[in-house]
Design a protein around this motif. Sequence first.
Motif, PDB file in Angstrom:
ATOM      1  N   ASP A 240      -8.003   3.878  -5.042  1.00  0.00           N
ATOM      2  CA  ASP A 240      -6.693   3.244  -6.602  1.00  0.00           C
ATOM      3  C   ASP A 240      -7.655   3.715  -7.563  1.00  0.00           C
ATOM      4  OD1 ASP A 240      -6.363   0.765  -6.792  1.00  0.00           O
ATOM      5  OD2 ASP A 240      -8.592   0.142  -8.108  1.00  0.00           O
ATOM      6  N   ASP A 241      -7.192   4.100  -8.753  1.00  0.00           N
ATOM      7  CA  ASP A 241      -7.409   4.241  -9.733  1.00  0.00           C
ATOM      8  C   ASP A 241      -8.139   3.744 -10.169  1.00  0.00           C
ATOM      9  OD1 ASP A 241      -5.732   6.354  -9.383  1.00  0.00           O
ATOM     10  OD2 ASP A 241      -3.632   6.093 -10.584  1.00  0.00           O
ATOM     11  N   SER A 242      -8.184   2.492 -10.433  1.00  0.00           N
ATOM     12  CA  SER A 242      -9.520   1.580 -11.455  1.00  0.00           C
ATOM     13  C   SER A 242     -10.683   1.180 -10.559  1.00  0.00           C
ATOM     14  CB  SER A 242      -8.647  -0.337 -11.554  1.00  0.00           C
ATOM     15  OG  SER A 242      -8.139  -0.486 -10.204  1.00  0.00           O
ATOM     16  N   SER A 243     -10.550   1.125  -9.243  1.00  0.00           N
ATOM     17  CA  SER A 243     -12.246   0.836  -8.536  1.00  0.00           C
ATOM     18  C   SER A 243     -12.461   2.076  -8.046  1.00  0.00           C
ATOM     19  CB  SER A 243     -12.102  -0.140  -7.352  1.00  0.00           C
ATOM     20  OG  SER A 243     -11.074   0.095  -6.327  1.00  0.00           O
ATOM     21  N   HIS A 244     -11.744   3.123  -8.069  1.00  0.00           N
ATOM     22  CA  HIS A 244     -11.677   4.050  -6.947  1.00  0.00           C
ATOM     23  C   HIS A 244     -12.714   4.307  -5.844  1.00  0.00           C
ATOM     24  CE1 HIS A 244     -12.033   6.017 -10.804  1.00  0.00           C
ATOM     25  NE2 HIS A 244     -12.601   5.352 -11.475  1.00  0.00           N
ATOM     26  N   VAL A 245     -12.114   3.518  -5.497  1.00  0.00           N
ATOM     27  CA  VAL A 245     -12.199   2.978  -4.068  1.00  0.00           C
ATOM     28  C   VAL A 245     -11.062   3.387  -2.928  1.00  0.00           C
ATOM     29  CG1 VAL A 245     -12.673   0.923  -1.823  1.00  0.00           C
ATOM     30  CG2 VAL A 245     -13.875   1.180  -4.358  1.00  0.00           C
ATOM     31  N   TYR A 246     -11.475   3.868  -2.189  1.00  0.00           N
ATOM     32  CA  TYR A 246     -10.059   4.535  -1.060  1.00  0.00           C
ATOM     33  C   TYR A 246      -9.261   3.126   0.320  1.00  0.00           C
ATOM     34  CZ  TYR A 246     -11.407   9.065  -2.387  1.00  0.00           C
ATOM     35  OH  TYR A 246     -11.667  10.353  -2.542  1.00  0.00           O
TER      36      TYR A 246
ATOM     37  N   ASN B 243       1.025  -1.138  -0.038  1.00  0.00           N
ATOM     38  CA  ASN B 243       0.649   0.471   0.400  1.00  0.00           C
ATOM     39  C   ASN B 243       1.176   1.129  -0.469  1.00  0.00           C
ATOM     40  OD1 ASN B 243      -2.262  -1.638   0.047  1.00  0.00           O
ATOM     41  ND2 ASN B 243      -2.811  -0.706   2.003  1.00  0.00           N
ATOM     42  N   PHE B 244       1.834   1.414   0.914  1.00  0.00           N
ATOM     43  CA  PHE B 244       2.646   2.094   1.400  1.00  0.00           C
ATOM     44  C   PHE B 244       3.335   1.955  -0.308  1.00  0.00           C
ATOM     45  CE2 PHE B 244       6.788   5.057   2.245  1.00  0.00           C
ATOM     46  CZ  PHE B 244       6.035   5.928   2.790  1.00  0.00           C
ATOM     47  N   ALA B 245       3.833   1.456  -1.078  1.00  0.00           N
ATOM     48  CA  ALA B 245       4.777   1.779  -2.129  1.00  0.00           C
ATOM     49  C   ALA B 245       3.617   2.474  -3.452  1.00  0.00           C
ATOM     50  CB  ALA B 245       4.716   0.364  -2.542  1.00  0.00           C
ATOM     51  N   ASP B 246       2.383   1.969  -3.236  1.00  0.00           N
ATOM     52  CA  ASP B 246       1.374   2.724  -4.461  1.00  0.00           C
ATOM     53  C   ASP B 246       1.085   3.598  -4.206  1.00  0.00           C
ATOM     54  OD1 ASP B 246       1.323  -0.082  -4.784  1.00  0.00           O
ATOM     55  OD2 ASP B 246      -0.437  -0.320  -3.875  1.00  0.00           O
ATOM     56  N   VAL B 247       1.182   4.753  -2.677  1.00  0.00           N
ATOM     57  CA  VAL B 247       0.906   5.924  -2.610  1.00  0.00           C
ATOM     58  C   VAL B 247       2.837   6.307  -3.218  1.00  0.00           C
ATOM     59  CG1 VAL B 247       1.004   7.569  -0.434  1.00  0.00           C
ATOM     60  CG2 VAL B 247      -0.398   5.637  -0.620  1.00  0.00           C
TER      61      VAL B 247
END
Length: 248
Positions: free
Chosen positions: A186-192, A6-10
């Motif tokens: 999240d870019d694809s699902s738009h879920v936080y 998760n942190f790597a994504d951020v």
Amino acid sequence: MIYGKNFADVYSKHLIHFSIQVAPRIFKLLSSKNTNKEILDLCCGTGQLAYYFLTKGYKVTGIDFSEDMLYHAKKLNKSFIETEKAEFYCDDARYFSLNKKYPNIVSTYDALNHLEDDLSLQQCFQQVFEHLEENGIFIFDLNTKLGLSKGGTFIREDEAIFSIIQSMSEPSRNKAFTRYYGFVKDDSSHVYYKYDEVVYNTIYKMEKVREYLYDTGFVSVEFAHLNNLLKRVEEPEKEERVFIIATK
């Protein structure tokens, strides 16, 4: 230090500003020193600095201790990997062994502050030295005691991210830490989704850093200004962050 997914994504989206800012400064310095267009990016993170040098015609090898960070580095630099201009490895900055020497080695965004102690830093210097060509250049930045002693809280909020960054220091233990946490879309699902990571830093004495580099075998060690690597810093402890330029 191994960062989680998760942190790597951020990090790959919201914490890349430093690499983007310093890459042209490092390029300018290296261009003034030699014409060898090959570089080892130690603790390469999500690959932004590598990408900059690849677009400038360099061949780049990246090393990082986090597979999740390397996922983003490989994704960003996929086309260069396919043309064999870039390669990335998961390895430890203290013990890596590539059986190859490089004309230039860099490590940015205070990555070496994240090593556990002075011994770990010395071990890293030894590996770097062994992987450098004669007259090769090692460039890295460090937060100083002054920089790491400044605590505080920073909050960022927009549609893409709600982020809290809290910094504290423990000078008696030569340690500081920064907690990054919040929610990001999240870019694809738009879920936080939630992320929460604590980044630890070791506070080094700059004169000890110089001493360790000379003891390792480097023939020249200079401290440089963050915003201009061609400008030397005579009293690095008065700066919050410095670059160090060491020549083999």
